[in-house]
Structure formats: C-alpha cells, structure tokens
Scaffold this active site. Structure first.
Site, PDB file in Angstrom:
ATOM      1  N   ASN A 231     -16.889 -15.974  11.852  1.00  0.00           N
ATOM      2  CA  ASN A 231     -16.980 -15.978  10.406  1.00  0.00           C
ATOM      3  C   ASN A 231     -17.008 -17.394   9.845  1.00  0.00           C
ATOM      4  OD1 ASN A 231     -17.097 -14.556   7.938  1.00  0.00           O
ATOM      5  ND2 ASN A 231     -14.939 -14.951   7.577  1.00  0.00           N
ATOM      6  N   ASP A 360      -3.689 -26.015  20.300  1.00  0.00           N
ATOM      7  CA  ASP A 360      -4.321 -24.723  20.572  1.00  0.00           C
ATOM      8  C   ASP A 360      -4.830 -24.667  22.014  1.00  0.00           C
ATOM      9  OD1 ASP A 360      -5.304 -22.166  20.191  1.00  0.00           O
ATOM     10  OD2 ASP A 360      -7.173 -22.836  19.263  1.00  0.00           O
TER      11      ASP A 360
END
Length: 477
Positions: A231, A360
């Site tokens: 997205n 991350d």
C-alpha cells in the site's frame, strides 16, 4: 486486509467484530446536513437524507485526503452532499484512517476517506463537478480502483454495487456481486486498477488512448519486474541507461502511513540514512544512487543486491521437509545457519559501532546469495541509537512489549536488534514465533522432536531461547 483480518483488529488475541474497535478521534462534519440520518457500519459513518432509496448499483464517487486535511475535506464533502441530496459515508475515526492508509493496508480499499452514492449518472456528474471545484488544489492518495475526475487530485469514481450483495462460496467466504447489463449476477470485482464490467461505458471521461505492450520507462530507468506490491508503493528491478541493474523503491503520495509519517517522508529519511551509512562504511548497506519524484510518487534507487530472502533460503534448505534426511544432513544445515547468523550479527555490530540500530531485523530484510554470503537490505527503520524508538517492526521478530507505548518508550534499540537476531535463529530452526511467544514451553517440545533426528548445536539453540518468556527490556549485551 479490510475483510480478511478485520476480526483481529478489535483484539489481538480474540476474534471480535470490527465494530468493537475504538475508532480513535472521531470524524464528523462540523455542520451535518439538517434532518439527515446518521448511522454506523463497520469502519464507516454514513449519512442518509430523508425519504431516499439507493439503487442497487451505480457510479460511486470517492474523495481521498491526507491525514492532516481529513477534517476539512469532510466538511467540504458534507456541504456539497447536503446541497445536492447525495448520501455519503466517511471513515469513522483516526484509527480506521490509519488502518486503511497504513503501509500494509488493503490496496483496493486504501485512499477512500469519503464515499458518495449519487442515484443517477447525471447526479454523479454534478457532484463530481462540484467536488472538483470545491476541492481544487487539495491532494490525497490515488485510489487505485478508481479513475480521477478532471484535474482533481482527490476526487475519483468507479462503477459498482451501492447495496451489499454477496454470493456464498463453497469455502464459506462471500463474493461481492452486482448485476451485469443483461441483468445476470456478476462479481463486483475490486482490483487495484480502474475496471468496468462488460457493457458499461465511462460517461465522465474521453475514450482512453490505446495502450500497447511497451516497456515502462521514466527518469532514465527501464522497469523489468515487480518484486513486491504494498500500500505504501511497489519495489522493482530496473536498469539504468548504462544497462546496470538497479533496485527501485516507490513511495505513494499521502499513503502508507506509519504513525503520522507517510511513505514519502520515510523514503526521504531512508535515502539520507543510506547516504550516511555508505559514507561511513561502504557495503554495509545497499549503495544509494538517487532519490527523485515522478508524478505524485517518490522513488529511491539503489544498487541491486542479488540473492534471496532468508525465508526463501530456509524453505529451500531446511532438511525438515525431507522425510529421509539423516543426522549428517541436519548437521550440515545447522553449520550453514550458524555462518549466516554470524554474518548478520557482525553487520549489526558494525551498525551499532557507527551509532545506529537496525530495529526491523526480519527475514525479508536479509538476503543470501549462492555462496551463503549475507547482505542487509531495506534500512527504512534504521535509526540513531540515541533517538526514541520508531514504530516500524515485524510481528514475531520484535519484542512483544513494543506493542504498547510504554514498552516502546523504555526499549533500548540494541535490545530490539538482539531480540531480532534470536528470532532469526528460531526461523532457521523452525518458524513458530507466534506459538512460542504465547507458550514459551512449546520450544522444549520442539527441541525434543528435533533431538530424535539431530538436535541443534547448543550455541545455536541457546540463541533461539535467549529471550524465551522474557519480560521487560534488558539493556545492551
């Protein structure tokens, strides 16, 4: 995502209707149309004028908005709808806006802040013209399912069902349907592109120019393959004018939010981080080439790093999927795992010495080439060690306490990296992160099962269980 994972949105552990979710700060028109009925449905708040009956289907009008402009855009939409008597709905609150416009939100739902239901094509054209004029100069995310109207950067439309209609599938799922031009039931297809059912003609735009099968090229790059859709924007393999392979990461405008940062803001930050790392330690991260904007999106170009993700490597290499694998095969695999983890650990340590944390650490951000050489990629979440911890992380590969604001505020970024390394070790042994997080003793059963063929070496297993059942945030080690 909107339909498939909605039952997990209200509660992380128990299935709950999405209506039980706290919508956060609620959106509401400052001056709602007088005498209209207000209602709630899922993530939406809808407004209906008196004595109105919606047709089954027609031309839907969508208005998109950036996060900062949402309340003002809603006021303008409400005013136009009130004057023209057009029913509309809008996202009920800030939480739902963040969900649909998040980095991992649904691509066929994203960008839709307000949806309007004009009863006829003539009414649809009138409302489109009014909104184009009223919202001139206002930009929002491009709604992938729609076609924009005129010169607007936030008003678009598509043809589809107004009232819910479904066909029950054999697997128990529901397929949205509508009526074709011949009256038969057809799927109400939701694609991340503008699509018209057979026989339906767009009355609001001139006929599109014929499109050939030409390659996609702009800004000196020829795009060869899509590596990933999200997205927030895609990731692509491309070639520059000299024929060099390049990795290109796209950030869509006013979309892909993480907190209050949209995809373009994060990509600009990633580019600066890559430049700083490349200047300090060339090769530690992909070499940045350039950052540029084309149309409404921003693109980051780096060297193309060959290899496959750690997940793909594990699936292709683990002996667990072969019933005939013997102890020697397992031992060879464990040795390869240790070498890979040692390389990742060394690169994370080098990053820490430069004053940064990766944050991350996940299998998608680790590439392995044919000779098991490791490269870290995707430094979107990389940050200075002395900065407050950011919001980006991968479930299963980040400490569970990061789910709360208090836990995130107290977490040391070096501990987050150490936890991620332990989670990578578990992936290589056996991917059962969610189970182990909720039931740490399940790892004892896993070890017992593996020991029947070949137990992992103690140093490797110690890394797997390093944070088993840990509570709190230990300091760096």
């Amino acid at each position: 995502m909107l339909h498939d994972a909605a039952f997990l949105f209200a509660d992380p552990d128990y299935f709950q209707p999405v209506e039980r979710t706290d919508p956060g700060r609620r959106y509401a028109p400052a001056a709602p149309p007088a005498g209209w009925t207000r209602g709630e449905s899922g993530v939406w708040t809808y407004w209906m004028p008196p004595r109105v009956e919606l047709p089954e289907q027609g031309w839907k009008v969508h208005v998109s908005s950036s996060l900062d402009n949402a309340a003002l855009v809603l006021d303008l939409v409400s005013g136009v709808c009130g004057e023209l008597g057009v029913p509309f709905k809008h996202l009920a609150g800030r939480t739902f806006f963040g969900w649909l416009h998040s980095k991992h939100g649904s691509r066929v739902q994203s960008g839709k802040f307000c949806a309007l239901y004009p009863p006829t094509p003539q009414a649809a054209h009138e409302v489109l013209v009014r909104l184009e004029r009223s919202l001139a100069g206002i930009a929002g995310p491009y709604v992938l399912t729609d076609r924009r109207f005129g010169a607007s950067q936030c008003v678009s439309y598509r043809f589809g069902a107004f009232r819910p209609s479904y066909r029950l599938q054999a697997d128990g799922s529901k397929l949205p349907t509508m009526r074709g031009v011949d009256g038969t039931e057809i799927p109400d297809e939701r694609r991340p592109e503008f699509f018209l059912p057979a026989g339906v003609v767009d009355p609001f735009a001139p006929p599109p120019e014929p499109v050939g099968e030409s390659e996609v090229s702009f800004h000196g790059y020829t795009f060869e393959a899509v590596l990933r859709h999200s997205n927030a924007g895609g990731a692509y393999r491309a070639r520059d004018l000299a024929g060099n392979a390049r990795f290109v990461k796209e950030a869509r405008g006013h979309n892909g939010y993480v907190g209050v940062q949209d995809a373009r803001q994060r990509l600009e930050q990633e580019y600066l981080t890559l430049r700083a790392l490349h200047a300090a330690a060339p090769g530690l991260a992909p070499r940045p080439v350039e950052l540029f904007t084309e149309w409404e999106n921003t693109y980051l170009v780096t060297e193309f790093v060959p290899g496959r993700t750690l997940t793909s490597w594990m699936v292709a290499s683990t002996p667990l999927i072969h019933a005939s694998a013997d102890a020697a095969t397992f031992d060879g695999y464990y040795q390869r795992c240790r070498r890979i983890l040692e390389q990742v650990t060394e690169q994370i340590a080098a990053l820490h010495r430069l004053g940064y944390a990766f944050v991350d650490i996940s299998p998608g951000n680790v590439l392995i080439d044919d000779d098991d050489t490791v490269r870290l990629i995707d430094v979107e979440a990389v940050q200075r060690l002395d900065h407050p911890l950011g919001l980006l992380s991968t479930p299963g590969f980040a400490p569970p306490e990061l789910r709360t604001a208090a836990g995130r505020a107290q977490a040391d970024p070096r501990y987050v990296d150490a936890y991620g390394l332990a989670a990578l070790a578990q992936l290589l042994i056996f991917p059962m992160h969610e189970v182990a997080e909720r039931s740490p003793e399940s790892l004892d059963h896993l070890h017992a099962d593996l020991a029947e063929v070949a137990a992992p070496p103690k140093p490797l297993w110690d890394q797997v269980v390093r944070y088993r059942g840990a509570v709190g945030t230990p300091g760096p080690s």
